[in-house]
Design a protein around this motif. Structure first.
Motif, PDB file in Angstrom:
ATOM      1  N   GLY A 280       0.834  -1.189   0.000  1.00  0.00           N
ATOM      2  CA  GLY A 280       0.000   0.000   0.000  1.00  0.00           C
ATOM      3  C   GLY A 280       0.873   1.244   0.000  1.00  0.00           C
ATOM      4  N   PRO A 281       0.303   2.409   0.305  1.00  0.00           N
ATOM      5  CA  PRO A 281       1.075   3.646   0.322  1.00  0.00           C
ATOM      6  C   PRO A 281       2.181   3.599   1.379  1.00  0.00           C
ATOM      7  N   VAL A 282       3.376   3.943   0.961  1.00  0.00           N
ATOM      8  CA  VAL A 282       4.529   3.961   1.865  1.00  0.00           C
ATOM      9  C   VAL A 282       5.241   5.296   1.710  1.00  0.00           C
ATOM     10  N   LYS A 283       5.538   5.923   2.823  1.00  0.00           N
ATOM     11  CA  LYS A 283       6.225   7.211   2.773  1.00  0.00           C
ATOM     12  C   LYS A 283       7.731   7.017   2.939  1.00  0.00           C
ATOM     13  N   TRP A 284       8.480   7.731   2.102  1.00  0.00           N
ATOM     14  CA  TRP A 284       9.939   7.659   2.127  1.00  0.00           C
ATOM     15  C   TRP A 284      10.524   9.046   2.331  1.00  0.00           C
ATOM     16  N   ASP A 285      11.636   9.105   3.032  1.00  0.00           N
ATOM     17  CA  ASP A 285      12.397  10.338   3.202  1.00  0.00           C
ATOM     18  C   ASP A 285      13.693  10.218   2.410  1.00  0.00           C
ATOM     19  N   TYR A 286      14.084  11.297   1.745  1.00  0.00           N
ATOM     20  CA  TYR A 286      15.263  11.280   0.885  1.00  0.00           C
ATOM     21  C   TYR A 286      16.304  12.273   1.392  1.00  0.00           C
ATOM     22  N   THR A 287      17.516  11.766   1.571  1.00  0.00           N
ATOM     23  CA  THR A 287      18.610  12.591   2.074  1.00  0.00           C
ATOM     24  C   THR A 287      19.786  12.505   1.113  1.00  0.00           C
ATOM     25  N   VAL A 288      20.197  13.643   0.571  1.00  0.00           N
ATOM     26  CA  VAL A 288      21.304  13.686  -0.381  1.00  0.00           C
ATOM     27  C   VAL A 288      22.611  13.915   0.361  1.00  0.00           C
ATOM     28  N   GLY A 289      23.604  13.068   0.045  1.00  0.00           N
ATOM     29  CA  GLY A 289      24.917  13.219   0.659  1.00  0.00           C
ATOM     30  C   GLY A 289      25.892  13.952  -0.233  1.00  0.00           C
ATOM     31  N   THR A 290      26.068  13.492  -1.462  1.00  0.00           N
ATOM     32  CA  THR A 290      26.990  14.094  -2.423  1.00  0.00           C
ATOM     33  C   THR A 290      26.259  14.352  -3.724  1.00  0.00           C
ATOM     34  N   ALA A 291      26.470  15.536  -4.296  1.00  0.00           N
ATOM     35  CA  ALA A 291      25.864  15.873  -5.584  1.00  0.00           C
ATOM     36  C   ALA A 291      26.855  16.708  -6.385  1.00  0.00           C
ATOM     37  N   THR A 292      27.529  16.062  -7.343  1.00  0.00           N
ATOM     38  CA  THR A 292      28.479  16.753  -8.212  1.00  0.00           C
ATOM     39  C   THR A 292      28.054  16.532  -9.662  1.00  0.00           C
ATOM     40  N   SER A 293      28.898  16.969 -10.593  1.00  0.00           N
ATOM     41  CA  SER A 293      28.567  16.843 -12.011  1.00  0.00           C
ATOM     42  C   SER A 293      28.549  15.396 -12.493  1.00  0.00           C
ATOM     43  N   ASP A 294      29.178  14.479 -11.735  1.00  0.00           N
ATOM     44  CA  ASP A 294      29.202  13.081 -12.174  1.00  0.00           C
ATOM     45  C   ASP A 294      28.907  12.062 -11.080  1.00  0.00           C
ATOM     46  N   THR A 295      28.548  12.532  -9.889  1.00  0.00           N
ATOM     47  CA  THR A 295      28.271  11.626  -8.772  1.00  0.00           C
ATOM     48  C   THR A 295      27.094  12.125  -7.950  1.00  0.00           C
ATOM     49  N   LEU A 296      26.166  11.227  -7.669  1.00  0.00           N
ATOM     50  CA  LEU A 296      25.035  11.551  -6.810  1.00  0.00           C
ATOM     51  C   LEU A 296      24.897  10.445  -5.782  1.00  0.00           C
ATOM     52  N   VAL A 297      24.911  10.820  -4.515  1.00  0.00           N
ATOM     53  CA  VAL A 297      24.791   9.854  -3.418  1.00  0.00           C
ATOM     54  C   VAL A 297      23.618  10.276  -2.550  1.00  0.00           C
ATOM     55  N   TRP A 298      22.680   9.363  -2.341  1.00  0.00           N
ATOM     56  CA  TRP A 298      21.546   9.697  -1.494  1.00  0.00           C
ATOM     57  C   TRP A 298      20.982   8.443  -0.832  1.00  0.00           C
ATOM     58  N   THR A 299      20.170   8.693   0.188  1.00  0.00           N
ATOM     59  CA  THR A 299      19.547   7.599   0.939  1.00  0.00           C
ATOM     60  C   THR A 299      18.047   7.780   0.950  1.00  0.00           C
TER      61      THR A 299
END
Length: 206
Positions: free
Chosen positions: A137-156
């Protein structure tokens, strides 16, 4: 995980048929279950595979479609020439641990850069959202970004009221390739995701 994999039973699934591996292809770039097991210290077995992005997921709010489905058609928008996603599961088949490797090859580096940029904007612009998961059913998620560059994206992506269940995600841009890795578990999969993403990205041709 390209997306959370929700088990329907505790029985171990049959191993997926191996893809025909040709040197220099995206199939050859994907780490094998044995290689992933060695890298992360947890035994995994082959699970679902796909040669095209799954349909976009419904998100609330709608602007979070990329965040709730980064490895779906929302994240890998049209124009890719080759796509591959493969998910490995814990050896017990319980779904308590999944590792997903995804790559989309685009026609040019500029096109891949645009796709990667939209992926980053979509994730960074969505601190939380609700999506509907199979059998949950409906599930809520939280998104946290750690690294964001021109060639790398890290998030949870952390499931609210999920007992610590989270997906540790990494996306990399390499030439014409947009690579994603997701490690979903009840513990801290950040280091495992980084290790798999690094090895996977090093193998793609770019």
């Amino acid at each position: 995980m390209t997306w959370a994999m929700w088990p329907t039973s505790k029985a171990a699934p049959p191993a997926a048929s191996p893809l025909h591996v040709v040197p220099g292809t995206v199939q050859a770039a994907v780490l094998t279950p044995d290689e992933v097991s060695k890298a992360i210290g947890t035994t995994v077995i082959a699970g679902p595979q796909s040669d095209q992005p799954p349909a976009a997921l419904t998100a609330d709010p709608a602007l979070c479609a990329v965040a709730v489905g980064p490895a779906t058609a929302s994240g890998y928008t049209s124009g890719w020439t080759v796509f591959l996603s493969t998910t490995y599961e814990d050896s017990a088949g319980s779904g308590d641990y999944t590792v997903t490797q995804t790559v989309g090859v685009y026609g040019s580096a500029d096109q891949a850069t645009s796709v990667f940029g939209k992926l980053g904007d979509g994730v960074k612009g969505c601190p939380s959202a609700t999506r509907t998961d199979p059998n949950q059913g409906p599930v809520k998620w939280d998104y946290t970004v750690g690294t964001a560059t021109s060639d790398t994206l890290v998030w949870t992506a952390t499931q609210e009221s999920g007992g610590g269940w989270a997906c540790y995600r990494q996306a990399r841009l390499k030439g014409k390739d947009v690579v994603q890795v997701a490690v979903c578990e009840g513990g801290d999969g950040g280091s495992a995701a980084a290790q798999v993403a690094g090895q996977f990205t090093a193998r793609v041709s770019g």
